[in-house]
Structures are given as structure tokens and as C-alpha cells.
Design a protein around this motif. Structure first.
Motif, PDB file in Angstrom:
ATOM      1  N   SER A  83      24.245  40.686  50.822  1.00 23.02           N
ATOM      2  CA  SER A  83      23.648  40.646  49.488  1.00 23.02           C
ATOM      3  C   SER A  83      22.905  39.326  49.263  1.00 23.02           C
ATOM      4  O   SER A  83      21.798  39.306  48.697  1.00 23.02           O
ATOM      5  N   LEU A  84      23.479  38.229  49.729  1.00 24.49           N
ATOM      6  CA  LEU A  84      22.830  36.925  49.574  1.00 24.49           C
ATOM      7  C   LEU A  84      21.520  36.871  50.354  1.00 24.49           C
ATOM      8  O   LEU A  84      20.489  36.382  49.848  1.00 24.49           O
ATOM      9  N   LEU A  85      21.528  37.353  51.579  1.00 24.69           N
ATOM     10  CA  LEU A  85      20.325  37.326  52.410  1.00 24.69           C
ATOM     11  C   LEU A  85      19.218  38.195  51.817  1.00 24.69           C
ATOM     12  O   LEU A  85      18.036  37.811  51.813  1.00 24.69           O
ATOM     13  N   GLN A  86      19.594  39.357  51.335  1.00 23.18           N
ATOM     14  CA  GLN A  86      18.607  40.247  50.738  1.00 23.18           C
ATOM     15  C   GLN A  86      17.987  39.649  49.484  1.00 23.18           C
ATOM     16  O   GLN A  86      16.808  39.889  49.185  1.00 23.18           O
ATOM     17  N   ALA A  87      18.777  38.855  48.766  1.00 25.80           N
ATOM     18  CA  ALA A  87      18.277  38.254  47.530  1.00 25.80           C
ATOM     19  C   ALA A  87      17.469  36.986  47.796  1.00 25.80           C
ATOM     20  O   ALA A  87      16.452  36.731  47.134  1.00 25.80           O
ATOM     21  N   ASP A  88      17.918  36.173  48.774  1.00 26.34           N
ATOM     22  CA  ASP A  88      17.315  34.853  48.963  1.00 26.34           C
ATOM     23  C   ASP A  88      16.124  34.827  49.912  1.00 26.34           C
ATOM     24  O   ASP A  88      15.225  33.984  49.755  1.00 26.34           O
ATOM     25  N   ASN A  89      16.097  35.699  50.916  1.00 24.81           N
ATOM     26  CA  ASN A  89      14.992  35.620  51.876  1.00 24.81           C
ATOM     27  C   ASN A  89      14.727  36.955  52.570  1.00 24.81           C
ATOM     28  O   ASN A  89      14.880  37.088  53.780  1.00 24.81           O
ATOM     29  N   PRO A  90      14.335  37.968  51.810  1.00 26.22           N
ATOM     30  CA  PRO A  90      13.957  39.231  52.446  1.00 26.22           C
ATOM     31  C   PRO A  90      12.569  39.096  53.063  1.00 26.22           C
ATOM     32  O   PRO A  90      11.866  38.110  52.789  1.00 26.22           O
ATOM     33  N   LEU A  92      14.510  42.063  55.916  1.00 24.78           N
ATOM     34  CA  LEU A  92      15.222  42.090  57.194  1.00 24.78           C
ATOM     35  C   LEU A  92      14.297  42.673  58.255  1.00 24.78           C
ATOM     36  O   LEU A  92      13.712  43.746  58.069  1.00 24.78           O
ATOM     37  N   ASN A  93      14.144  41.943  59.345  1.00 29.90           N
ATOM     38  CA  ASN A  93      13.376  42.396  60.519  1.00 29.90           C
ATOM     39  C   ASN A  93      11.906  42.705  60.206  1.00 29.90           C
ATOM     40  O   ASN A  93      11.377  43.758  60.583  1.00 29.90           O
ATOM     41  N   ASP A  94      11.264  41.795  59.550  1.00 29.23           N
ATOM     42  CA  ASP A  94       9.817  41.942  59.372  1.00 29.23           C
ATOM     43  C   ASP A  94       9.153  41.892  60.745  1.00 29.23           C
ATOM     44  O   ASP A  94       9.424  41.000  61.548  1.00 29.23           O
ATOM     45  N   TRP A 122      15.327  37.261  59.229  1.00 31.62           N
ATOM     46  CA  TRP A 122      15.205  37.295  57.775  1.00 31.62           C
ATOM     47  C   TRP A 122      14.008  36.460  57.339  1.00 31.62           C
ATOM     48  O   TRP A 122      13.820  35.333  57.796  1.00 31.62           O
ATOM     49  N   GLY A 123      13.208  37.055  56.468  1.00 35.43           N
ATOM     50  CA  GLY A 123      12.051  36.352  55.934  1.00 35.43           C
ATOM     51  C   GLY A 123      10.736  36.875  56.472  1.00 35.43           C
ATOM     52  O   GLY A 123      10.689  37.713  57.381  1.00 35.43           O
ATOM     53  N   LEU A 124       9.663  36.348  55.907  1.00 37.84           N
ATOM     54  CA  LEU A 124       8.305  36.682  56.338  1.00 37.84           C
ATOM     55  C   LEU A 124       7.839  35.665  57.375  1.00 37.84           C
ATOM     56  O   LEU A 124       8.455  34.603  57.528  1.00 37.84           O
ATOM     57  N   PRO A 125       6.762  35.963  58.103  1.00 34.06           N
ATOM     58  CA  PRO A 125       6.223  34.971  59.039  1.00 34.06           C
ATOM     59  C   PRO A 125       5.851  33.695  58.281  1.00 34.06           C
ATOM     60  O   PRO A 125       4.923  33.690  57.482  1.00 34.06           O
ATOM     61  N   SER A 126       6.588  32.649  58.505  1.00 33.58           N
ATOM     62  CA  SER A 126       6.380  31.393  57.778  1.00 33.58           C
ATOM     63  C   SER A 126       7.292  30.344  58.381  1.00 33.58           C
ATOM     64  O   SER A 126       7.960  30.582  59.393  1.00 33.58           O
ATOM     65  N   SER A 127       7.351  29.202  57.754  1.00 31.68           N
ATOM     66  CA  SER A 127       8.265  28.155  58.195  1.00 31.68           C
ATOM     67  C   SER A 127       9.551  28.203  57.366  1.00 31.68           C
ATOM     68  O   SER A 127      10.154  27.170  57.084  1.00 31.68           O
ATOM     69  N   TYR A 128       9.976  29.414  57.000  1.00 28.49           N
ATOM     70  CA  TYR A 128      11.181  29.573  56.194  1.00 28.49           C
ATOM     71  C   TYR A 128      11.863  30.880  56.618  1.00 28.49           C
ATOM     72  O   TYR A 128      11.418  31.971  56.266  1.00 28.49           O
TER      73      TYR A 128
END
Length: 210
Positions: A83-90, A92-94, A122-128
Motif C-alpha cells: 500500500s505504501l509503495l502504490q501510494a508513494d511511487n507508482p 509497479l513495473n513500468d 517502482w516508479g517512472l523512468p527518472s532518478s527516483y
């Protein structure tokens, strides 16, 4: 004195002697023993000689440490961490995220060797963001990676019946790091940039081996 008178006196004397003898015998008879009011002897107390050995406890079977690759990335997290991952940095598996779960050459070689693995990012292509691999390895592969980590600045320690190794660094713009965990046939590797949730590795370990 007439003879018949004499005989009568003798008979009376003999009868008196018999009566006196009977009285004397009655006076010598022992009194009867008193009747006991006891209902019987108490049951004897049974005493066992020696110490009775304690019953030995049946040892619990050792927990199975080997794991299987989960069916999906959602299965490697607790409900709270997911739940935390989905809220903080979606999400999953971009598909645009190509970050590896390690920069260590020996570790990359094991991942590229055909070892069974599940990759989660987790996250979009970026430095995060972060990337994690759950991989099945043999003892030789695990030891190869473990032996390579201290020379690259990782600190390793015993953790939850396995070995955990960590490194964290910062530069002028970013914070980044890696964690590796080895136990039995399982290896969990994670690399993160500017996104390292507190207790992330511990949650994955507890979920996979819980």
C-alpha cells in the motif's frame, strides 16, 4: 445312724462340692477382648524410589528455508508495504524503467546466467525509484556475490538466519544505495535512487520467509 441316712448326706456333700467348683471356674474365666471399632488399616502410601525422568519434548521440525519464486511482484510484500509503495511511487513495473537491482559485476553475472528470477520496479523512468530481484541461486553463486561485496564498501551482517549486506551513498544531487539478502536458495537484491522506503528489505524478507 441308718445306712440310707448316711448315703443321703454323702450325696448332698458331693453336690455342694460340684457347685463350688463351678463357681470357682467361672471366676477364673478371662474377660472377652474388646471389640475393635476400626474399619480396617489405612491404604499404605506408595513411594516410588528414584526420580521420574522428565518427559522429553518432541523437537519441532526446522522451518524450510528454501523459497520458490512468487507468482507476482505483489506477493513479495506485506499488505502494508504494498500500500505504501502504490501510494508513494507508482506504478509497479513500468516498462520504461530499465534500472538493474545491482551495479556489482559479479551479481550482474549471476542474474544474467539464466538463474530463475522475478524483477520488480517502482516508479517512472527518472532518478527516483527502485528495482528488486528475487532470485533462486545455489550455494556457490550466493557465496560468489557475498565475497564480492565487502570490497565495494558493503557492510554485511547476520540477519534472520541469513546474510544481509547494505551500502548507501550520496552525491551533490542524489542519494542511492543497494541491499542484498541471502538465505538458503534465495537472494533478494535491491538498488534504489532517492527512494528507499524504511524497512523495505526487512519487509520482503519477512514476506518471503515468513
Amino acid at each position: 445312724m441308718r445306712p440310707d441316712r448316711y448315703v443321703s448326706l454323702i450325696r448332698r456333700g458331693a453336690l455342694a462340692l460340684v457347685v463350688l467348683s463351678a463357681v470357682a471356674l467361672a471366676g477364673c474365666t478371662a474377660d472377652p477382648a474388646p471389640t475393635s471399632t476400626s474399619t480396617g488399616d489405612p491404604t499404605p502410601e506408595i513411594t516410588t524410589l528414584g526420580e521420574t525422568p522428565d518427559a522429553s519434548e518432541t523437537p519441532s521440525p526446522e522451518p524450510v528455508a528454501d523459497i520458490s519464486i512468487p507468482a507476482s511482484c505483489e506477493d513479495i510484500y506485506s499488505a502494508e508495504m504494498l500500500s505504501l509503495l502504490q501510494a508513494d511511487n507508482p506504478p509497479l513495473n513500468d516498462p520504461g524503467v530499465t534500472m538493474d537491482s545491482t551495479e556489482v559485476v559479479e551479481a550482474l553475472e549471476v542474474l544474467a546466467s539464466g538463474a530463475q528470477t522475478l524483477r520488480c520496479s517502482w516508479g517512472l523512468p527518472s532518478s527516483y525509484g527502485l528495482a528488486t530481484n528475487v532470485t533462486i541461486v545455489d550455494a556457490s553463486q550466493a557465496q560468489t556475490v557475498i565475497d564480492s561485496l565487502p570490497d565495494r564498501g558493503f557492510a554485511c551482517e547476520d540477519f534472520e538466519d541469513g546474510t544481509a549486506c547494505r551500502i548507501q551513498r550520496t552525491d551533490e544531487e542524489n542519494a542511492f544505495g543497494e541491499t542484498h539478502y541471502f538465505r538458503a536458495n534465495g537472494w533478494v537484491s535491491t538498488r534504489w535512487i532517492n527512494f528507499g522506503p524504511q524497512g523495505y528489505m526487512e519487509d520482503v524478507v519477512a514476506t518471503l520467509w515468513g
